[in-house]
Motif scaffolding. Structure first.
Motif, PDB file in Angstrom:
ATOM      1  N   LEU A  57       0.795  -0.895   0.169  1.00 22.95           N
ATOM      2  CA  LEU A  57       0.428   0.271   0.059  1.00 22.95           C
ATOM      3  C   LEU A  57       1.259   1.000   0.055  1.00 22.95           C
ATOM      4  CD1 LEU A  57      -2.832  -0.728   2.590  1.00 22.95           C
ATOM      5  CD2 LEU A  57      -2.611  -1.283  -0.473  1.00 22.95           C
ATOM      6  N   ASN A  58       0.313   2.524  -1.172  1.00 23.19           N
ATOM      7  CA  ASN A  58       1.298   3.416  -0.357  1.00 23.19           C
ATOM      8  C   ASN A  58       0.250   4.648   0.176  1.00 23.19           C
ATOM      9  OD1 ASN A  58       1.861   5.603  -0.848  1.00 23.19           O
ATOM     10  ND2 ASN A  58       1.869   6.195  -3.654  1.00 23.19           N
ATOM     11  N   TRP A  59       0.927   4.695   1.763  1.00 17.95           N
ATOM     12  CA  TRP A  59       0.126   5.026   3.144  1.00 17.95           C
ATOM     13  C   TRP A  59      -0.565   7.075   2.560  1.00 17.95           C
ATOM     14  CZ3 TRP A  59      -3.501   2.566   5.032  1.00 17.95           C
ATOM     15  CH2 TRP A  59      -3.290   1.061   5.159  1.00 17.95           C
ATOM     16  N   LYS A  60       0.676   7.453   1.457  1.00 21.93           N
ATOM     17  CA  LYS A  60       0.459   8.954   0.705  1.00 21.93           C
ATOM     18  C   LYS A  60      -0.295   8.723  -0.019  1.00 21.93           C
ATOM     19  CE  LYS A  60       5.206   9.376   2.227  1.00 21.93           C
ATOM     20  NZ  LYS A  60       6.670   9.926   2.064  1.00 21.93           N
ATOM     21  N   LYS A  61      -0.260   8.128  -0.978  1.00 19.01           N
ATOM     22  CA  LYS A  61      -2.037   8.053  -1.398  1.00 19.01           C
ATOM     23  C   LYS A  61      -3.127   7.504  -1.169  1.00 19.01           C
ATOM     24  CE  LYS A  61      -2.584   6.290  -5.879  1.00 19.01           C
ATOM     25  NZ  LYS A  61      -2.697   5.501  -7.690  1.00 19.01           N
ATOM     26  N   ILE A  62      -3.014   6.628  -0.834  1.00 22.41           N
ATOM     27  CA  ILE A  62      -4.814   5.761  -0.015  1.00 22.41           C
ATOM     28  C   ILE A  62      -4.897   6.682   1.005  1.00 22.41           C
ATOM     29  CG2 ILE A  62      -5.944   3.761  -0.137  1.00 22.41           C
ATOM     30  CD1 ILE A  62      -3.930   2.422  -2.095  1.00 22.41           C
ATOM     31  N   GLY A  63      -5.957   7.470   1.739  1.00 24.23           N
ATOM     32  CA  GLY A  63      -6.358   7.333   3.110  1.00 24.23           C
ATOM     33  C   GLY A  63      -7.581   6.629   3.910  1.00 24.23           C
ATOM     34  N   VAL A  64      -6.941   6.051   5.088  1.00 23.52           N
ATOM     35  CA  VAL A  64      -8.201   5.099   5.839  1.00 23.52           C
ATOM     36  C   VAL A  64      -7.676   5.643   7.513  1.00 23.52           C
ATOM     37  CG1 VAL A  64      -6.701   3.172   6.008  1.00 23.52           C
ATOM     38  CG2 VAL A  64      -8.964   3.201   5.541  1.00 23.52           C
ATOM     39  N   ALA A  65      -8.196   6.251   8.023  1.00 25.22           N
ATOM     40  CA  ALA A  65      -7.762   6.021   8.822  1.00 25.22           C
ATOM     41  C   ALA A  65      -9.187   5.489  10.551  1.00 25.22           C
ATOM     42  CB  ALA A  65      -8.143   7.231   9.716  1.00 25.22           C
ATOM     43  N   ILE A  66      -8.168   5.210  11.077  1.00 26.85           N
ATOM     44  CA  ILE A  66      -9.599   4.172  12.610  1.00 26.85           C
ATOM     45  C   ILE A  66     -10.297   5.617  13.365  1.00 26.85           C
ATOM     46  CG2 ILE A  66      -9.171   3.700  14.910  1.00 26.85           C
ATOM     47  CD1 ILE A  66      -6.498   2.179  13.238  1.00 26.85           C
ATOM     48  N   VAL A  67     -11.781   5.213  13.359  1.00 26.86           N
ATOM     49  CA  VAL A  67     -12.212   6.613  13.358  1.00 26.86           C
ATOM     50  C   VAL A  67     -12.896   5.982  15.258  1.00 26.86           C
ATOM     51  CG1 VAL A  67     -12.792   7.972  11.796  1.00 26.86           C
ATOM     52  CG2 VAL A  67     -14.662   5.970  12.508  1.00 26.86           C
ATOM     53  N   ASN A  68     -12.817   4.443  15.345  1.00 21.02           N
ATOM     54  CA  ASN A  68     -13.633   3.854  16.686  1.00 21.02           C
ATOM     55  C   ASN A  68     -12.625   3.128  16.976  1.00 21.02           C
ATOM     56  OD1 ASN A  68     -15.395   2.115  17.914  1.00 21.02           O
ATOM     57  ND2 ASN A  68     -15.782   3.675  18.372  1.00 21.02           N
ATOM     58  N   VAL A  69     -12.551   2.389  18.149  1.00 24.07           N
ATOM     59  CA  VAL A  69     -12.135   0.748  18.509  1.00 24.07           C
ATOM     60  C   VAL A  69     -12.142   0.629  19.797  1.00 24.07           C
ATOM     61  CG1 VAL A  69      -9.208   2.734  19.059  1.00 24.07           C
ATOM     62  CG2 VAL A  69      -9.413  -0.093  18.927  1.00 24.07           C
ATOM     63  N   ASN A  70     -13.018  -0.848  19.973  1.00 27.27           N
ATOM     64  CA  ASN A  70     -12.897  -1.146  20.904  1.00 27.27           C
ATOM     65  C   ASN A  70     -12.218  -2.396  21.608  1.00 27.27           C
ATOM     66  OD1 ASN A  70     -15.381   1.014  22.130  1.00 27.27           O
ATOM     67  ND2 ASN A  70     -15.074   0.584  19.871  1.00 27.27           N
ATOM     68  N   CYS A  71     -11.761  -2.063  22.473  1.00 28.66           N
ATOM     69  CA  CYS A  71     -10.747  -3.758  22.387  1.00 28.66           C
ATOM     70  C   CYS A  71     -11.149  -4.086  24.282  1.00 28.66           C
ATOM     71  CB  CYS A  71      -9.520  -3.113  22.937  1.00 28.66           C
ATOM     72  SG  CYS A  71      -8.322  -4.785  22.885  1.00 28.66           S
TER      73      CYS A  71
END
Length: 149
Positions: A57-71
């Protein structure tokens, strides 16, 4: 084992990543610190994306972010334990996806933690929300062997 772990169907996980426990992963009680699990699961997310999408993956081109996490932390992990992170995408919406992860013991299959994460797509240039790429949806559904809508 907790109620959370009792209801898990580990057969849904098609991706497994063995993880090495390092000395600095331990806390004063001699077990893996809770914060370390998130680093392990982040690595597993990256490897999952690469394997499912069949490309680095090219993280500078493709954007995805964690918006919620439950552990939920279910049981302890110690230095000599062999563990792996199981990962699956269980749902894809228009702009986000739901990812499930479980850390388990390789030898005893005991669940160490269960994590539910929502990740949102965004345009790296405008930094605004974006649609999940069609090739991502296709890649994840092919990898999982089912519709994720």
């Amino acid at each position: 084992m907790s109620h959370i772990a009792d209801n898990l169907d580990l057969s849904i996980f098609r991706h497994r990543l063995p993880v090495q426990i390092r000395f600095n992963d331990l806390d004063m009680l001699g077990h893996v610190n809770n914060a370390v699990y998130f680093s392990m699961m982040d690595l597993a997310k990256t490897r999952y994306f690469e394997e499912a999408l069949e490309a680095p993956l090219n993280w500078k081109k493709i954007g995805v972010a964690i918006v919620n996490v439950n552990c939920d932390f279910v049981s302890q992990t110690f230095f000599d334990d062999k563990i792996e992170v199981l990962t699956a995408i269980t749902h894809i919406g228009e702009k986000s996806l739901r990812l499930e992860q479980v850390v388990i013991g390789v030898d005893d299959r005991r669940v160490r933690c269960v994590c539910h994460t929502v990740m949102a797509a965004f345009d790296m240039h405008t930094l605004k929300s974006a649609l999940i790429l069609p090739e991502w949806r296709e890649g994840f559904e092919n990898f999982e062997g089912k519709s994720l809508s």
